[in-house]
Motif scaffolding. Structure first.
Motif, short mmCIF file in Angstrom:
data_model
loop_
_atom_site.label_atom_id
_atom_site.label_comp_id
_atom_site.label_asym_id
_atom_site.label_seq_id
_atom_site.Cartn_x
_atom_site.Cartn_y
_atom_site.Cartn_z
N CYS A 198 42.09 32.63 40.81
CA CYS A 198 43.10 33.39 41.54
C CYS A 198 43.13 32.93 42.98
O CYS A 198 42.08 32.81 43.62
CB CYS A 198 42.78 34.89 41.50
SG CYS A 198 44.05 35.86 42.36
N LEU A 255 44.31 34.68 45.41
CA LEU A 255 44.19 35.84 46.30
C LEU A 255 42.74 36.36 46.27
O LEU A 255 41.95 36.00 45.38
CB LEU A 255 45.15 36.96 45.86
CG LEU A 255 46.61 36.82 46.31
CD1 LEU A 255 47.28 35.64 45.63
CD2 LEU A 255 47.39 38.09 46.03
N CYS A 272 41.99 40.15 46.78
CA CYS A 272 42.23 41.56 47.09
C CYS A 272 40.88 42.23 47.33
O CYS A 272 39.92 42.01 46.58
CB CYS A 272 42.97 42.25 45.96
SG CYS A 272 44.56 41.46 45.59
N TYR A 300 39.78 45.03 46.73
CA TYR A 300 39.28 45.94 45.69
C TYR A 300 39.07 45.27 44.34
O TYR A 300 38.74 45.93 43.37
CB TYR A 300 40.27 47.10 45.50
CG TYR A 300 41.71 46.64 45.32
CD1 TYR A 300 42.12 45.93 44.20
CD2 TYR A 300 42.67 46.91 46.31
CE1 TYR A 300 43.42 45.50 44.04
CE2 TYR A 300 43.98 46.48 46.15
CZ TYR A 300 44.35 45.77 45.03
OH TYR A 300 45.63 45.34 44.87
N PHE A 357 37.23 34.72 38.91
CA PHE A 357 37.66 33.78 39.96
C PHE A 357 37.24 32.35 39.61
O PHE A 357 37.88 31.39 40.04
CB PHE A 357 37.06 34.16 41.31
CG PHE A 357 37.68 35.39 41.94
CD1 PHE A 357 38.86 35.94 41.47
CD2 PHE A 357 37.04 36.00 43.02
CE1 PHE A 357 39.42 37.08 42.06
CE2 PHE A 357 37.59 37.13 43.62
CZ PHE A 357 38.77 37.67 43.14
N GLY A 370 41.97 37.26 37.04
CA GLY A 370 42.57 36.09 37.65
C GLY A 370 44.09 36.24 37.84
O GLY A 370 44.64 37.28 37.61
N SER A 427 50.09 39.07 40.37
CA SER A 427 49.83 39.58 41.72
C SER A 427 51.09 39.80 42.54
O SER A 427 51.03 40.45 43.58
CB SER A 427 48.97 38.57 42.46
OG SER A 427 49.67 37.34 42.56
S1 SF4 Z 1 43.59 41.93 41.90
FE1 SF4 Z 1 44.62 40.17 40.95
S2 SF4 Z 1 45.49 39.08 42.72
FE2 SF4 Z 1 43.98 40.44 43.56
S3 SF4 Z 1 42.12 39.17 43.68
FE3 SF4 Z 1 42.03 40.32 41.73
S4 SF4 Z 1 42.86 38.91 40.25
FE4 SF4 Z 1 43.50 38.14 42.27
#
Ligand code: SF4
Ligand code: SAM
Ligand code: 2KA
Ligand code: MG
Length: 215
Positions: free
Chosen positions: A33, A35, A37, A39, A46, A74, A101
């Motif tokens: 991924c 990003l 995030c 949380y 990842f 991911g 996302s």
């Molecule tokens: S919530 Fe989705 S976009 Fe955000 S870090 Fe986790 S896998 Fe990536």
């Protein structure tokens, strides 16, 4: 060379989120991924994973004899071969959803797929990645989701709901409390007090199985 994807896991469980919550669903979790995030409950996706052919993944999915298949991660759309995977899952007759996302272009996704598009809130720390062009592409078969960490996030989500008329563009607008950050009861009270046209979404799998991977 056959088409391949990097995959973290394939498992059968009850869908914990979205409009099919509670229904038995096969999950295909793609690795990686772009990003981060704040949380994220799926950080184990990842990295790592296994490179697999589309045929191999489709065969494993078929073995569960599911009606519903959810492609998640991911970030699925970070791998170009997610697009043919989604099409082939639809061709096989499943009801397919995609969790994404909202940072990548959703235009090439098969229209039979219900696209569950997050709009990342300020407290996720990834709101600058939101690709607002995706909003114009949404149809009644799609779902928009806000994972909300605080009252400020709630107010921000409410402003996007109004600004883009999201309840008229998408089939569902989902407000989900960020697990560990926000009390679901507070979010429920705010939604009722403001009479919002959104669905409160709790993550059913976390009530049933805590945060175990593969459930
Ligand atoms: S919530 Fe989705 S976009 Fe955000 S870090 Fe986790 S896998 Fe990536
Ligand atoms: C793990 S992400 C994978 C798909 C894609 N990367 C995305 O963000 O939509 C799947 C869904 O879980 C949500 N999610 C992740 N961590 C969460 C948390 N702690 N509480 C509530 N929802 C969470 C994400 O916002 C997203 O809607
Ligand atoms: N049961 C269950 N339902 C889910 N819905 C979305 C999930 C995800 O991690 O994207 C998920 C998950 O990890 N488990
Ligand atoms: Mg999860």
């Amino acid at each position: 060379m056959q088409d391949t994807l990097r995959i973290t896991e394939v498992f059968y469980s009850l869908q914990g989120e979205t409009r099919t919550a509670g229904l038995p669903t096969v999950f295909v979790r793609l690795t990686g991924c772009p990003l981060r995030c704040q949380y994220c409950d799926s950080a184990y996706a990842f990295s790592g994973g296994t490179i697999r052919t589309l045929d191999d993944i489709l065969e494993q999915v078929a073995g569960f004899r599911p009606r519903y298949v959810c492609v998640t991660g991911g970030e699925p759309l970070a791998q170009p071969n997610a697009i043919p995977l989604l099409k082939q899952l639809c061709d096989a007759g499943y009801e397919v959803s995609l969790e994404t996302s909202g940072a990548l272009d959703i235009s090439a996704v098969d229209p039979r797929v219900s696209r569950v598009v997050d709009l990342k809130t300020p407290d996720s720390k990834e709101a600058h990645r939101n690709r607002y062009e995706n909003i114009e592409l949404l149809t009644a078969n799609d779902q928009v989701k806000f994972v909300i960490c605080s009252r400020d996030d709630y107010d921000w989500a409410n402003s996007k709901l109004i600004q883009y008329g999201l309840d008229r563009r998408a089939g569902e607008v989902l407000f989900s409390p960020s697990h560990h950050d926000l009390n679901a009861r507070d979010l429920a009270d705010w939604v009722v007090a403001d009479n919002l046209p959104v669905r409160l979404q709790l993550q059913l799998h976390k009530y049933l199985w805590n945060d175990e991977p593969g459930r």
